[in-house]
Design a protein around this motif. Structure first.
Motif, PDB file in Angstrom:
ATOM      1  N   GLU A   1      -7.903 -13.288   0.158  1.00  0.00           N
ATOM      2  CA  GLU A   1      -9.236 -13.163  -0.445  1.00  0.00           C
ATOM      3  C   GLU A   1      -9.946 -11.907   0.018  1.00  0.00           C
ATOM      4  O   GLU A   1     -10.592 -11.202  -0.769  1.00  0.00           O
ATOM      5  CB  GLU A   1     -10.086 -14.396  -0.107  1.00  0.00           C
ATOM      6  N   THR A   2      -9.816 -11.583   1.322  1.00  0.00           N
ATOM      7  CA  THR A   2     -10.430 -10.368   1.844  1.00  0.00           C
ATOM      8  C   THR A   2      -9.807  -9.134   1.221  1.00  0.00           C
ATOM      9  O   THR A   2     -10.507  -8.167   0.890  1.00  0.00           O
ATOM     10  CB  THR A   2     -10.285 -10.316   3.374  1.00  0.00           C
ATOM     11  N   ILE A   3      -8.489  -9.164   1.046  1.00  0.00           N
ATOM     12  CA  ILE A   3      -7.799  -8.042   0.403  1.00  0.00           C
ATOM     13  C   ILE A   3      -8.304  -7.868  -1.022  1.00  0.00           C
ATOM     14  O   ILE A   3      -8.580  -6.744  -1.475  1.00  0.00           O
ATOM     15  CB  ILE A   3      -6.276  -8.275   0.414  1.00  0.00           C
ATOM     16  N   LYS A   4      -8.451  -8.958  -1.755  1.00  0.00           N
ATOM     17  CA  LYS A   4      -8.928  -8.883  -3.137  1.00  0.00           C
ATOM     18  C   LYS A   4     -10.346  -8.317  -3.198  1.00  0.00           C
ATOM     19  O   LYS A   4     -10.654  -7.480  -4.054  1.00  0.00           O
ATOM     20  CB  LYS A   4      -8.891 -10.269  -3.777  1.00  0.00           C
ATOM     21  N   MET A   5     -11.219  -8.790  -2.315  1.00  0.00           N
ATOM     22  CA  MET A   5     -12.596  -8.294  -2.311  1.00  0.00           C
ATOM     23  C   MET A   5     -12.638  -6.814  -1.960  1.00  0.00           C
ATOM     24  O   MET A   5     -13.400  -6.037  -2.557  1.00  0.00           O
ATOM     25  CB  MET A   5     -13.441  -9.097  -1.307  1.00  0.00           C
ATOM     26  N   SER A   6     -11.829  -6.394  -1.000  1.00  0.00           N
ATOM     27  CA  SER A   6     -11.813  -4.986  -0.600  1.00  0.00           C
ATOM     28  C   SER A   6     -11.296  -4.102  -1.726  1.00  0.00           C
ATOM     29  O   SER A   6     -11.830  -3.008  -1.974  1.00  0.00           O
ATOM     30  CB  SER A   6     -10.933  -4.812   0.647  1.00  0.00           C
ATOM     31  N   ILE A   7     -10.280  -4.565  -2.417  1.00  0.00           N
ATOM     32  CA  ILE A   7      -9.735  -3.812  -3.542  1.00  0.00           C
ATOM     33  C   ILE A   7     -10.782  -3.678  -4.648  1.00  0.00           C
ATOM     34  O   ILE A   7     -10.929  -2.616  -5.264  1.00  0.00           O
ATOM     35  CB  ILE A   7      -8.460  -4.503  -4.071  1.00  0.00           C
ATOM     36  N   THR A   8     -11.524  -4.752  -4.887  1.00  0.00           N
ATOM     37  CA  THR A   8     -12.572  -4.707  -5.909  1.00  0.00           C
ATOM     38  C   THR A   8     -13.633  -3.677  -5.561  1.00  0.00           C
ATOM     39  O   THR A   8     -14.071  -2.899  -6.419  1.00  0.00           O
ATOM     40  CB  THR A   8     -13.226  -6.087  -6.058  1.00  0.00           C
ATOM     41  N   VAL A   9     -14.053  -3.632  -4.307  1.00  0.00           N
ATOM     42  CA  VAL A   9     -15.061  -2.658  -3.885  1.00  0.00           C
ATOM     43  C   VAL A   9     -14.528  -1.236  -4.026  1.00  0.00           C
ATOM     44  O   VAL A   9     -15.234  -0.337  -4.508  1.00  0.00           O
ATOM     45  CB  VAL A   9     -15.485  -2.933  -2.429  1.00  0.00           C
ATOM     46  N   ILE A  10     -13.286  -1.011  -3.631  1.00  0.00           N
ATOM     47  CA  ILE A  10     -12.702   0.327  -3.714  1.00  0.00           C
ATOM     48  C   ILE A  10     -12.648   0.820  -5.147  1.00  0.00           C
ATOM     49  O   ILE A  10     -12.908   1.995  -5.436  1.00  0.00           O
ATOM     50  CB  ILE A  10     -11.289   0.324  -3.094  1.00  0.00           C
ATOM     51  N   SER A  11     -12.331  -0.073  -6.074  1.00  0.00           N
ATOM     52  CA  SER A  11     -12.187   0.336  -7.469  1.00  0.00           C
ATOM     53  C   SER A  11     -13.530   0.533  -8.176  1.00  0.00           C
ATOM     54  O   SER A  11     -13.610   1.282  -9.146  1.00  0.00           O
ATOM     55  CB  SER A  11     -11.360  -0.700  -8.233  1.00  0.00           C
ATOM     56  N   VAL A  12     -14.584  -0.124  -7.680  1.00  0.00           N
ATOM     57  CA  VAL A  12     -15.884  -0.059  -8.357  1.00  0.00           C
ATOM     58  C   VAL A  12     -16.824   0.966  -7.727  1.00  0.00           C
ATOM     59  O   VAL A  12     -17.586   1.641  -8.434  1.00  0.00           O
ATOM     60  CB  VAL A  12     -16.554  -1.453  -8.343  1.00  0.00           C
ATOM     61  N   LEU A  13     -16.774   1.124  -6.411  1.00  0.00           N
ATOM     62  CA  LEU A  13     -17.767   1.932  -5.702  1.00  0.00           C
ATOM     63  C   LEU A  13     -17.854   3.381  -6.164  1.00  0.00           C
ATOM     64  O   LEU A  13     -18.971   3.894  -6.348  1.00  0.00           O
ATOM     65  CB  LEU A  13     -17.483   1.867  -4.193  1.00  0.00           C
ATOM     66  N   PRO A  14     -16.740   4.100  -6.362  1.00  0.00           N
ATOM     67  CA  PRO A  14     -16.872   5.521  -6.732  1.00  0.00           C
ATOM     68  C   PRO A  14     -17.677   5.757  -7.996  1.00  0.00           C
ATOM     69  O   PRO A  14     -18.501   6.672  -8.054  1.00  0.00           O
ATOM     70  CB  PRO A  14     -15.406   5.970  -6.909  1.00  0.00           C
ATOM     71  N   ILE A  15     -17.451   4.948  -9.022  1.00  0.00           N
ATOM     72  CA  ILE A  15     -18.162   5.181 -10.278  1.00  0.00           C
ATOM     73  C   ILE A  15     -19.615   4.753 -10.165  1.00  0.00           C
ATOM     74  O   ILE A  15     -20.493   5.298 -10.861  1.00  0.00           O
ATOM     75  CB  ILE A  15     -17.456   4.442 -11.434  1.00  0.00           C
TER      76      ILE A  15
ATOM     77  N   ILE B   1      -9.169  -0.417   6.305  1.00  0.00           N
ATOM     78  CA  ILE B   1      -8.329   0.485   7.099  1.00  0.00           C
ATOM     79  C   ILE B   1      -6.867   0.346   6.709  1.00  0.00           C
ATOM     80  O   ILE B   1      -6.148   1.336   6.516  1.00  0.00           O
ATOM     81  CB  ILE B   1      -8.522   0.202   8.600  1.00  0.00           C
ATOM     82  N   LYS B   2      -6.411  -0.865   6.543  1.00  0.00           N
ATOM     83  CA  LYS B   2      -4.999  -1.092   6.254  1.00  0.00           C
ATOM     84  C   LYS B   2      -4.645  -0.774   4.806  1.00  0.00           C
ATOM     85  O   LYS B   2      -3.545  -0.323   4.513  1.00  0.00           O
ATOM     86  CB  LYS B   2      -4.619  -2.540   6.596  1.00  0.00           C
ATOM     87  N   ILE B   3      -5.607  -1.003   3.887  1.00  0.00           N
ATOM     88  CA  ILE B   3      -5.331  -0.652   2.494  1.00  0.00           C
ATOM     89  C   ILE B   3      -5.182   0.856   2.344  1.00  0.00           C
ATOM     90  O   ILE B   3      -4.257   1.349   1.684  1.00  0.00           O
ATOM     91  CB  ILE B   3      -6.449  -1.189   1.573  1.00  0.00           C
ATOM     92  N   PHE B   4      -6.067   1.610   2.988  1.00  0.00           N
ATOM     93  CA  PHE B   4      -5.988   3.069   2.886  1.00  0.00           C
ATOM     94  C   PHE B   4      -4.846   3.647   3.711  1.00  0.00           C
ATOM     95  O   PHE B   4      -4.493   4.815   3.540  1.00  0.00           O
ATOM     96  CB  PHE B   4      -7.314   3.698   3.323  1.00  0.00           C
ATOM     97  N   SER B   5      -4.282   2.841   4.612  1.00  0.00           N
ATOM     98  CA  SER B   5      -3.116   3.318   5.355  1.00  0.00           C
ATOM     99  C   SER B   5      -1.848   3.271   4.517  1.00  0.00           C
ATOM    100  O   SER B   5      -0.840   3.899   4.872  1.00  0.00           O
ATOM    101  CB  SER B   5      -2.929   2.481   6.627  1.00  0.00           C
ATOM    102  N   LEU B   6      -1.881   2.544   3.404  1.00  0.00           N
ATOM    103  CA  LEU B   6      -0.741   2.537   2.492  1.00  0.00           C
ATOM    104  C   LEU B   6      -0.633   3.908   1.833  1.00  0.00           C
ATOM    105  O   LEU B   6      -1.614   4.434   1.324  1.00  0.00           O
ATOM    106  CB  LEU B   6      -0.913   1.443   1.436  1.00  0.00           C
ATOM    107  N   HIS B   7       0.539   4.493   1.815  1.00  0.00           N
ATOM    108  CA  HIS B   7       0.698   5.884   1.399  1.00  0.00           C
ATOM    109  C   HIS B   7       0.382   6.113  -0.076  1.00  0.00           C
ATOM    110  O   HIS B   7       0.080   7.232  -0.483  1.00  0.00           O
ATOM    111  CB  HIS B   7       2.120   6.353   1.704  1.00  0.00           C
ATOM    112  N   THR B   8       0.429   5.063  -0.877  1.00  0.00           N
ATOM    113  CA  THR B   8       0.182   5.234  -2.316  1.00  0.00           C
ATOM    114  C   THR B   8      -1.300   5.342  -2.656  1.00  0.00           C
ATOM    115  O   THR B   8      -1.654   5.932  -3.685  1.00  0.00           O
ATOM    116  CB  THR B   8       0.786   4.050  -3.097  1.00  0.00           C
ATOM    117  N   ILE B   9      -2.160   4.805  -1.828  1.00  0.00           N
ATOM    118  CA  ILE B   9      -3.579   4.727  -2.166  1.00  0.00           C
ATOM    119  C   ILE B   9      -4.268   6.099  -2.207  1.00  0.00           C
ATOM    120  O   ILE B   9      -4.916   6.431  -3.210  1.00  0.00           O
ATOM    121  CB  ILE B   9      -4.319   3.787  -1.199  1.00  0.00           C
TER     122      ILE B   9
END
Length: 298
Positions: A262-276, A63-71
């Motif tokens: 660590e949670t931020i890193k794991m969430s970022i990894t999922v976001i970058s991999v899941l779409p493809i 929720i907080k990562i996607f709340s960043l305006h750049t994402i």
């Protein structure tokens, strides 16, 4: 008796084979599963260890990562460049591969060898950078699309596949007055669906994961891709966690937020991999057939 022993040996082999494949599949899949369950677990419980099930479901990081305006904007740029590049790469690589199957094409063998040689000869990073800058592709969306439209590996696969199609199909169309583009667009390209789907998977995955062009040649914030944005966040997970907490505090929210780097890193990894990963099932049925027919000349 020998038949019974052979039958028993076959059953034992099948059991061991299935067990080995199941174990191998688990080894391949579990790292992705672990990253996912870690990212949706309560950080304090996740740090103690999660292995099979999430520890107290928590999606604050997402929720907080996607709340960043750049994402959101960077995500759309990545999707746009991947779709456009994949379509153009598949189409023009297929067209050039079809040209290389025509014996009437001038200097066909020479040009084909030049294209193939690009797989083995690489000028390096600095000449590539200078070339892209000279062509005016710096801070341009075309940087994501134009340089890789023609791919030698894809041309080999598609050319081999097209050569296996019956020549009578093309000849009958030419007798009816069809030109080169008509034959290619209405006969050759539609009949090449399995290899086209295979190439589309390769092209889309490669484009989605590409980040070095953005990292070195793009400074315009409106052209930043999700890969570079998340790469920066990944390297600054600690400061990002503090920034998100401060942002929530400034918003006047009374909710206590539990985040960890660590949670931020794991969430970022999922976001970058899941779409493809979600793209592959739609093309899977043609993938194996296409790569086999496109790699072996009949």
């Amino acid at each position: 008796m020998s038949n019974q022993r052979r039958s028993l040996a076959e059953r034992i082999f099948d059991i061991l084979n299935y067990a080995f494949m199941a174990l191998f599949s688990f080894i391949c899949i579990y790292p992705f599963y672990y990253v996912f369950i870690y990212s949706i677990s309560e950080p304090r419980l996740a740090q103690k260890g999660v292995y099979l099930w999430p520890g107290q479901f928590n999606v604050d990081a997402y929720i907080k990562i996607f709340s960043l305006h750049t994402i959101p904007h960077a995500f759309l740029v990545s999707v746009e460049k991947t779709v456009i590049f994949t379509v153009l790469c598949v189409y023009f690589s297929s067209m050039l591969a079809y040209l290389f199957t025509k014996h009437v094409m001038p200097f066909r063998k020479v040009m084909y060898r030049i294209v193939i040689s690009s797989m083995y000869l690489n000028s390096g990073l600095i000449p590539w950078y200078i070339t892209m800058k000279t062509y005016g592709l710096r801070n341009s969306f075309l940087l994501y699309v134009l340089p890789g439209i023609i791919n030698a590996f894809y041309i080999i696969l598609i050319k081999t596949y097209i050569e296996q199609l019956p020549a009578s199909l093309e000849e009958s169309a030419q007798i009816d007055g069809a030109g080169f583009m008509t034959v290619f667009n209405r006969i050759i390209f539609p009949l090449s669906k399995p290899i086209v789907a295979t190439v589309a998977v390769y092209a889309s995955v490669g484009c989605w994961n590409s980040w070095i062009d953005n990292y070195l040649l793009v400074e315009n914030p409106n052209l930043q891709t999700i890969q570079v944005i998340l790469f920066g966040y990944l390297n600054e997970a600690q400061s990002l966690t503090q920034d998100i907490s401060a942002m929530l505090a400034n918003a006047g929210s009374g909710r206590q937020l539990h985040l960890s780097p660590e949670t931020i890193k794991m969430s970022i990894t999922v976001i970058s991999v899941l779409p493809i990963i979600l793209v592959y099932p739609f093309l899977q049925k043609n993938f194996i057939k296409g790569i086999m027919l496109g790699a072996v000349k009949g």
